[in-house]
Design a protein around this motif. Structure first.
Motif, PDB file in Angstrom:
ATOM      1  N   ILE A 133       0.873  -1.188  -0.123  1.00  0.00           N
ATOM      2  CA  ILE A 133       0.186  -0.053  -0.136  1.00  0.00           C
ATOM      3  C   ILE A 133       0.854   1.258   0.132  1.00  0.00           C
ATOM      4  CG2 ILE A 133      -1.633   1.186   1.308  1.00  0.00           C
ATOM      5  CD1 ILE A 133      -2.822  -1.442   2.258  1.00  0.00           C
ATOM      6  N   VAL A 134       1.978   1.173   0.852  1.00  0.00           N
ATOM      7  CA  VAL A 134       2.877   2.485   0.911  1.00  0.00           C
ATOM      8  C   VAL A 134       3.446   2.613  -0.417  1.00  0.00           C
ATOM      9  CG1 VAL A 134       5.015   3.273   1.982  1.00  0.00           C
ATOM     10  CG2 VAL A 134       3.152   2.337   3.404  1.00  0.00           C
ATOM     11  N   GLU A 135       4.102   1.591  -0.906  1.00  0.00           N
ATOM     12  CA  GLU A 135       4.822   1.468  -2.166  1.00  0.00           C
ATOM     13  C   GLU A 135       3.895   2.119  -3.385  1.00  0.00           C
ATOM     14  OE1 GLU A 135       7.036  -1.808  -2.758  1.00  0.00           O
ATOM     15  OE2 GLU A 135       8.532  -1.259  -1.007  1.00  0.00           O
ATOM     16  N   SER A 136       2.818   1.412  -3.454  1.00  0.00           N
ATOM     17  CA  SER A 136       1.678   1.726  -4.357  1.00  0.00           C
ATOM     18  C   SER A 136       1.270   3.217  -4.276  1.00  0.00           C
ATOM     19  CB  SER A 136       0.475   1.111  -4.269  1.00  0.00           C
ATOM     20  OG  SER A 136      -0.580   1.294  -5.200  1.00  0.00           O
ATOM     21  N   SER A 137       1.063   3.869  -3.154  1.00  0.00           N
ATOM     22  CA  SER A 137       0.988   5.338  -2.882  1.00  0.00           C
ATOM     23  C   SER A 137       2.024   6.275  -3.302  1.00  0.00           C
ATOM     24  CB  SER A 137       0.431   5.631  -1.529  1.00  0.00           C
ATOM     25  OG  SER A 137       1.588   5.476  -0.698  1.00  0.00           O
ATOM     26  N   VAL A 138       3.232   5.730  -3.286  1.00  0.00           N
ATOM     27  CA  VAL A 138       4.384   6.350  -3.390  1.00  0.00           C
ATOM     28  C   VAL A 138       4.431   6.535  -4.917  1.00  0.00           C
ATOM     29  CG1 VAL A 138       6.896   6.522  -3.312  1.00  0.00           C
ATOM     30  CG2 VAL A 138       5.619   6.027  -1.438  1.00  0.00           C
ATOM     31  N   ARG A 139       4.095   5.453  -5.821  1.00  0.00           N
ATOM     32  CA  ARG A 139       4.462   5.317  -7.192  1.00  0.00           C
ATOM     33  C   ARG A 139       3.172   6.034  -7.927  1.00  0.00           C
ATOM     34  NH1 ARG A 139       5.167  -0.287  -5.994  1.00  0.00           N
ATOM     35  NH2 ARG A 139       3.012  -0.661  -6.706  1.00  0.00           N
ATOM     36  N   GLY A 140       2.233   6.404  -6.927  1.00  0.00           N
ATOM     37  CA  GLY A 140       1.096   6.986  -7.574  1.00  0.00           C
ATOM     38  C   GLY A 140      -0.007   6.229  -8.389  1.00  0.00           C
ATOM     39  N   ASP A 141      -0.008   5.072  -7.802  1.00  0.00           N
ATOM     40  CA  ASP A 141      -0.957   3.876  -8.462  1.00  0.00           C
ATOM     41  C   ASP A 141      -2.246   4.134  -8.176  1.00  0.00           C
ATOM     42  OD1 ASP A 141       1.450   2.799  -9.679  1.00  0.00           O
ATOM     43  OD2 ASP A 141       1.309   1.012  -8.475  1.00  0.00           O
TER      44      ASP A 141
END
Length: 141
Positions: A133-141
């Motif tokens: 969830i964190v990495e997805s939000s950082v990538r802008g997914d």
């Protein structure tokens, strides 16, 4: 070595495309042409010099800023005049060493960022799902 380029154009239906303030859209990068038989130094020179010539435009290195009906984007790229590799050999060698060092540093930075992320995830006790969830939000997914 393949040279790719984009082209700006004025679409008939501006609302169907993402356009700039003047109503122009831009294509994705497409293969313009391929150069063969280049030495490593010549390829590096093309890779380093062509983007500068295009960015400077307005006659720099023979590159014309605007295409016309008789002067296509490919024609414009092919007219770029590269410096003689022998005349810029020392500068090109310095550039290649600096680029290699920059690539090494970018790789180290990326690895350091990944390590920092892992440490933070461990400190906060995040699950794999929470990490995603964190990495997805950082990538802008």
């Amino acid at each position: 070595m393949t040279v790719s380029a984009t082209a700006r154009y004025k679409p008939e239906n501006e609302e169907a495309f993402e356009t700039d303030q003047w109503g122009y859209a831009e294509t994705d990068y497409m293969e313009a042409f391929t150069l063969t038989g280049l030495t490593e130094g010549e390829a590096a020179l093309v890779e380093a010099f062509v983007p500068v010539a295009v960015e400077e435009a307005d006659g720099f290195a023979g590159f014309r800023d605007n295409a016309t009906k008789t002067n296509s984007p490919i024609d414009r790229l092919k007219r770029i005049t590269l410096p003689d590799p022998d005349d810029v050999a020392d500068d090109l060698e310095r550039y290649l060493r600096a680029r290699e060092r920059a690539d090494e540093l970018d790789e180290k930075i990326e690895k350091t960022d990944e390590l920092i992320d892992e440490i933070v995830y461990d400190l906060y006790g995040l699950t794999e799902e929470e990490i995603e969830i964190v990495e997805s939000s950082v990538r802008g997914d």
